[in-house]
Write an enzyme that holds these catalytic residues in place. Structure first.
Site, PDB file in Angstrom:
ATOM      1  N   PRO A 127      -5.140  -4.971  -0.560  1.00 22.83           N
ATOM      2  CA  PRO A 127      -5.264  -6.247   0.165  1.00 22.83           C
ATOM      3  C   PRO A 127      -5.426  -6.142   1.783  1.00 22.83           C
ATOM      4  O   PRO A 127      -6.366  -7.124   2.134  1.00 22.83           O
ATOM      5  CB  PRO A 127      -3.861  -6.947  -0.188  1.00 22.83           C
ATOM      6  CG  PRO A 127      -3.522  -6.484  -1.482  1.00 22.83           C
ATOM      7  CD  PRO A 127      -4.117  -4.749  -1.491  1.00 22.83           C
ATOM      8  N   ASN A 128      -4.773  -5.126   2.295  1.00 19.54           N
ATOM      9  CA  ASN A 128      -5.229  -5.160   3.586  1.00 19.54           C
ATOM     10  C   ASN A 128      -5.911  -4.041   4.287  1.00 19.54           C
ATOM     11  O   ASN A 128      -5.934  -3.504   5.325  1.00 19.54           O
ATOM     12  CB  ASN A 128      -3.717  -4.916   4.327  1.00 19.54           C
ATOM     13  CG  ASN A 128      -2.877  -6.213   4.439  1.00 19.54           C
ATOM     14  OD1 ASN A 128      -3.505  -7.264   4.670  1.00 19.54           O
ATOM     15  ND2 ASN A 128      -1.568  -6.090   3.925  1.00 19.54           N
ATOM     16  N   ALA A 129      -6.727  -3.275   3.306  1.00 23.84           N
ATOM     17  CA  ALA A 129      -7.712  -2.280   3.567  1.00 23.84           C
ATOM     18  C   ALA A 129      -8.963  -2.303   2.711  1.00 23.84           C
ATOM     19  O   ALA A 129      -8.983  -1.928   1.500  1.00 23.84           O
ATOM     20  CB  ALA A 129      -6.884  -0.915   3.178  1.00 23.84           C
ATOM     21  N   SER A 131     -12.815  -2.831   4.442  1.00 18.98           N
ATOM     22  CA  SER A 131     -13.986  -1.912   5.043  1.00 18.98           C
ATOM     23  C   SER A 131     -13.366  -0.756   5.550  1.00 18.98           C
ATOM     24  O   SER A 131     -13.868   0.183   5.892  1.00 18.98           O
ATOM     25  CB  SER A 131     -14.595  -3.144   6.033  1.00 18.98           C
ATOM     26  OG  SER A 131     -15.149  -3.908   5.314  1.00 18.98           O
ATOM     27  N   GLN A 280     -50.141 -23.540  -1.496  1.00 16.99           N
ATOM     28  CA  GLN A 280     -50.129 -22.090  -0.935  1.00 16.99           C
ATOM     29  C   GLN A 280     -48.682 -21.712  -0.312  1.00 16.99           C
ATOM     30  O   GLN A 280     -48.367 -20.611  -0.129  1.00 16.99           O
ATOM     31  CB  GLN A 280     -50.775 -22.226   0.256  1.00 16.99           C
ATOM     32  CG  GLN A 280     -51.300 -20.907   1.142  1.00 16.99           C
ATOM     33  CD  GLN A 280     -52.287 -21.303   2.411  1.00 16.99           C
ATOM     34  OE1 GLN A 280     -51.877 -21.905   3.421  1.00 16.99           O
ATOM     35  NE2 GLN A 280     -53.083 -20.261   2.474  1.00 16.99           N
ATOM     36  N   GLU A 364     -18.886  -2.008  -2.283  1.00 17.89           N
ATOM     37  CA  GLU A 364     -19.352  -0.565  -2.121  1.00 17.89           C
ATOM     38  C   GLU A 364     -19.827  -0.570  -0.569  1.00 17.89           C
ATOM     39  O   GLU A 364     -20.928   0.274  -0.310  1.00 17.89           O
ATOM     40  CB  GLU A 364     -20.548   0.208  -2.900  1.00 17.89           C
ATOM     41  CG  GLU A 364     -19.710   0.230  -4.436  1.00 17.89           C
ATOM     42  CD  GLU A 364     -20.476   1.207  -5.258  1.00 17.89           C
ATOM     43  OE1 GLU A 364     -20.818   2.269  -4.803  1.00 17.89           O
ATOM     44  OE2 GLU A 364     -20.462   1.196  -6.395  1.00 17.89           O
ATOM     45  N   THR A 366     -19.930  -3.478   2.977  1.00 15.50           N
ATOM     46  CA  THR A 366     -20.425  -4.658   3.146  1.00 15.50           C
ATOM     47  C   THR A 366     -21.936  -4.408   3.928  1.00 15.50           C
ATOM     48  O   THR A 366     -22.121  -3.385   4.602  1.00 15.50           O
ATOM     49  CB  THR A 366     -19.800  -5.313   4.089  1.00 15.50           C
ATOM     50  OG1 THR A 366     -19.577  -4.835   5.378  1.00 15.50           O
ATOM     51  CG2 THR A 366     -18.514  -5.783   3.323  1.00 15.50           C
TER      52      THR A 366
HETATM   53  C1  LIG Z   1     -16.510  -8.439  -7.595  1.00  7.46           C
HETATM   54  C2  LIG Z   1     -15.860  -7.191  -6.789  1.00  7.46           C
HETATM   55  C3  LIG Z   1     -16.126  -5.929  -7.442  1.00  7.46           C
HETATM   56  C4  LIG Z   1     -15.391  -5.045  -6.555  1.00  7.46           C
HETATM   57  N1  LIG Z   1     -15.324  -3.651  -7.236  1.00  7.46           N
HETATM   58  C5  LIG Z   1     -14.382  -2.813  -6.577  1.00  7.46           C
HETATM   59  C6  LIG Z   1     -13.961  -1.649  -6.822  1.00  7.46           C
HETATM   60  O1  LIG Z   1     -14.201  -1.138  -8.331  1.00  7.46           O
HETATM   61  N2  LIG Z   1     -13.304  -0.530  -6.476  1.00  7.46           N
HETATM   62  C7  LIG Z   1     -12.890  -1.108  -5.044  1.00  7.46           C
HETATM   63  O2  LIG Z   1     -11.951  -0.310  -4.542  1.00  7.46           O
HETATM   64  N3  LIG Z   1     -13.097  -2.135  -4.545  1.00  7.46           N
HETATM   65  C8  LIG Z   1     -14.014  -2.796  -5.046  1.00  7.46           C
HETATM   66  N4  LIG Z   1     -14.529  -4.058  -4.561  1.00  7.46           N
HETATM   67  C9  LIG Z   1     -13.972  -4.530  -3.112  1.00  7.46           C
HETATM   68  C10 LIG Z   1     -15.061  -4.474  -2.014  1.00  7.46           C
HETATM   69  O3  LIG Z   1     -15.506  -2.965  -1.944  1.00  7.46           O
HETATM   70  C11 LIG Z   1     -14.661  -5.067  -0.768  1.00  7.46           C
HETATM   71  O4  LIG Z   1     -14.526  -6.333  -1.026  1.00  7.46           O
HETATM   72  C12 LIG Z   1     -15.597  -4.793   0.464  1.00  7.46           C
HETATM   73  O5  LIG Z   1     -15.425  -3.322   0.695  1.00  7.46           O
HETATM   74  C13 LIG Z   1     -15.111  -5.481   1.806  1.00  7.46           C
HETATM   75  O6  LIG Z   1     -13.621  -5.494   1.982  1.00  7.46           O
HETATM   76  P1  LIG Z   1     -12.911  -6.893   2.102  1.00  7.46           P
HETATM   77  O7  LIG Z   1     -13.146  -7.690   0.876  1.00  7.46           O
HETATM   78  O8  LIG Z   1     -11.463  -6.439   2.317  1.00  7.46           O
HETATM   79  O9  LIG Z   1     -13.521  -7.550   3.398  1.00  7.46           O
HETATM   80  P2  LIG Z   1     -13.054  -7.102   5.015  1.00  7.46           P
HETATM   81  O10 LIG Z   1     -13.258  -5.619   5.238  1.00  7.46           O
HETATM   82  O11 LIG Z   1     -11.960  -7.642   5.309  1.00  7.46           O
HETATM   83  O12 LIG Z   1     -14.379  -7.470   5.581  1.00  7.46           O
HETATM   84  C14 LIG Z   1     -14.484  -9.001   5.847  1.00  7.46           C
HETATM   85  C15 LIG Z   1     -15.959  -9.030   6.807  1.00  7.46           C
HETATM   86  O13 LIG Z   1     -15.799  -8.508   8.026  1.00  7.46           O
HETATM   87  C16 LIG Z   1     -16.777  -7.598   8.202  1.00  7.46           C
HETATM   88  N5  LIG Z   1     -16.039  -6.253   8.824  1.00  7.46           N
HETATM   89  C17 LIG Z   1     -15.220  -5.747   8.780  1.00  7.46           C
HETATM   90  N6  LIG Z   1     -15.009  -4.769   9.470  1.00  7.46           N
HETATM   91  C18 LIG Z   1     -16.004  -4.903  10.572  1.00  7.46           C
HETATM   92  C19 LIG Z   1     -16.709  -4.144  11.503  1.00  7.46           C
HETATM   93  N7  LIG Z   1     -16.048  -3.023  11.926  1.00  7.46           N
HETATM   94  N8  LIG Z   1     -17.620  -4.559  12.369  1.00  7.46           N
HETATM   95  C20 LIG Z   1     -18.150  -5.508  11.813  1.00  7.46           C
HETATM   96  N9  LIG Z   1     -17.954  -6.511  10.595  1.00  7.46           N
HETATM   97  C21 LIG Z   1     -16.897  -5.916  10.025  1.00  7.46           C
HETATM   98  C22 LIG Z   1     -17.335  -7.355   6.766  1.00  7.46           C
HETATM   99  O14 LIG Z   1     -18.565  -6.772   6.975  1.00  7.46           O
HETATM  100  C23 LIG Z   1     -16.982  -8.555   6.127  1.00  7.46           C
HETATM  101  O15 LIG Z   1     -18.151  -9.427   6.218  1.00  7.46           O
HETATM  102  C24 LIG Z   1     -14.981  -5.125  -5.138  1.00  7.46           C
HETATM  103  C25 LIG Z   1     -15.053  -6.380  -4.594  1.00  7.46           C
HETATM  104  C26 LIG Z   1     -15.677  -7.366  -5.616  1.00  7.46           C
HETATM  105  C27 LIG Z   1     -16.095  -8.816  -4.880  1.00  7.46           C
END
Ligand SMILES: Cc1cc2nc3c(=O)[nH]c(=O)nc-3n(C[C@H](O)[C@H](O)[C@H](O)COP(=O)(O)OP(=O)(O)OC[C@H]3O[C@@H](n4cnc5c(N)ncnc54)[C@H](O)[C@@H]3O)c2cc1C
Length: 384
Positions: A127-129, A131, A280, A364, A366
């Site tokens: 939830p808090n980790a 990216s 076109q 995997e 963003t």
């Molecule tokens: C359908 C689905 C399947 C998934 N499957 C898996 C899985 O099997 N295993 C697993 O572990 N995870 C899985 N995930 C999780 C996925 O990898 C994460 O949602 C993703 O890595 C982003 O993390 P977050 O959602 O916490 O977004 P956050 O990290 O909170 O990011 C939110 C936004 O802020 C931006 N951001 C964050 N840090 C920065 C930075 N330093 N600079 C610029 N922009 C930034 C991001 O690009 C994004 O646009 C899945 C997600 C979904 C939706």
């Protein structure tokens, strides 16, 4: 540089296309609407050798490379991204075991996957980790001969259907480097204290199972460590250097499928007494879609070829994943536009492709994280 596929590669691509075109169309809408995970499809695909194609033959794989796996992924996602996702993710984590596991772990956990008797998952996000992988706090502490795991993971693909997971845990919280504090531990579903709950109402890839995982004093033997203690962060980065290439192939497949549907519609639908394809404005859309797809495909194939030579290139992988994701989203958008109001309706596949495409820019890594990887590599390469 030879851009032609070998005879084997052409055959693999053809077989994957035939399988998807034969098996997916009827199932696709049902699984999307009912958020249903099609377990039998995974078994069937495994029996035909489509699961674990890049794993060595001694573990039941087909011994091909990342490129061949991309060809299959592309064909599956072209017919339906939701079902494509079910099949692509059935082995999500196998590369970690293949790269870092012991011989015993490879035999125990890879063989059931390639036989279609098990699927697996990889649990990183919390939830808090998201990216920031180094912020992971699910902990694993040694107690006698066991690791004791506590914490929770979110958005985990195959969370309710996988037999086991590679889980990244905080094992060395005192280490001075944030990148040396984590380890990868294999956790089987049937361990006491493990629970999963299904996450509903996803925007897209609704056939794919997604869950929240809970670990409450889950005990696994110390021998379930995959790779080296304290090396989990780097292991996952190496893992993603490879698996993100497949995510790129997913994007190429979605875009190709969306464009083909748009072309079919544009040739059939008439307005002002002419087919849409004679305008076109439509022709330019098709030219742009096709060019973007080709560019994305080339990036993905080059990244896959590098990985197959044992030298995955993290910059190229990130370029392929980012660009293919953007291509999927843009092409699906334009393809829906060509369908007009019909594209907005559930009875046309394009609506599903539009919803499914967005995930490529999120999971995997963003698109922003991919751009950070690319720019860091370029700035490092460039002197002065
Ligand atoms: C359908 C689905 C399947 C998934 N499957 C898996 C899985 O099997 N295993 C697993 O572990 N995870 C899985 N995930 C999780 C996925 O990898 C994460 O949602 C993703 O890595 C982003 O993390 P977050 O959602 O916490 O977004 P956050 O990290 O909170 O990011 C939110 C936004 O802020 C931006 N951001 C964050 N840090 C920065 C930075 N330093 N600079 C610029 N922009 C930034 C991001 O690009 C994004 O646009 C899945 C997600 C979904 C939706």
């Amino acid at each position: 540089m030879d851009f032609d596929l070998t005879k084997d590669q052409q055959d693999i691509k053809k077989a994957a296309r035939e399988f998807a075109e034969g098996e997916f169309p009827e199932l696709a809408r049902e699984c999307d609407q009912e958020e249903k995970y099609p377990r039998d499809l995974v078994k069937k695909a495994a029996e035909l050798g489509f699961i674990g194609i890049n794993l060595p033959e001694e573990y039941g794989g087909s011994g091909f490379g990342y490129l061949e796996r991309c060809l299959i992924t592309e064909e599956f996602w072209r017919v339906d991204p939701g079902l494509g996702s079910v099949l692509s993710s059935a082995t999500f984590g196998a590369d970690m075991i293949h790269l870092y596991g012991t011989e015993e772990q490879k035999r125990k956990y890879l063989v059931p996957l390639t036989k279609g008797n098990a699927v697996m998952g990889s649990a990183i996000t919390e939830p808090n980790a998201g990216s920031d992988v180094s912020a992971i706090i699910t902990s694993a502490k040694k107690d006698g001969g066991d690791w004791v795991i506590n914490g929770n993971k979110i958005f985990i693909t195959n969370g309710n259907v996988a037999g086991y997971f590679t889980v990244i845990c905080l094992t060395n919280p005192e280490h001075s480097s944030r990148h040396r504090r984590h380890s990868v531990i294999l956790v089987e579903r049937d361990r006491k204290g493990f629970e999963s709950t299904k996450l509903h109402h996803k925007l897209g890839i609704r056939a794919s199972d997604t869950a929240e995982l809970y670990f409450k004093d889950v005990r696994v033997p110390l021998g379930n460590l995959i790779g080296e203690e304290g090396n989990g962060f780097y292991q996952f980065m190496e893992f993603f250097n490879r698996t993100r290439i497949h995510v790129g192939a997913q994007g190429v497949g979605i875009a190709q499928g969306a464009m083909e549907r748009a072309i079919k519609h544009a040739k059939k639908r008439e307005q002002f007494g002419k087919p849409l394809s004679s305008f076109q404005a439509t022709q330019f859309k098709i030219a742009e879609m096709a060019t973007r797809i080709q560019a994305a495909r080339n990036l993905v194939y080059e990244a896959a070829c590098k990985a197959d030579k044992g030298k995955p290139d993290h910059k190229l992988t990130a370029m392929a994943k980012w660009y293919a994701g953007e291509t999927a989203v843009r092409v699906a958008d334009e393809a829906l536009q060509i369908h007009g109001g019909y594209g907005f309706m559930g009875e046309y596949d394009i609506e599903r492709f539009y919803r499914d495409s967005k995930i490529i820019e999120i999971y995997e890594g963003t698109k922003e994280i991919e751009k950070i990887i690319i720019s860091r590599a370029i700035l490092k390469e460039t002197l002065g």
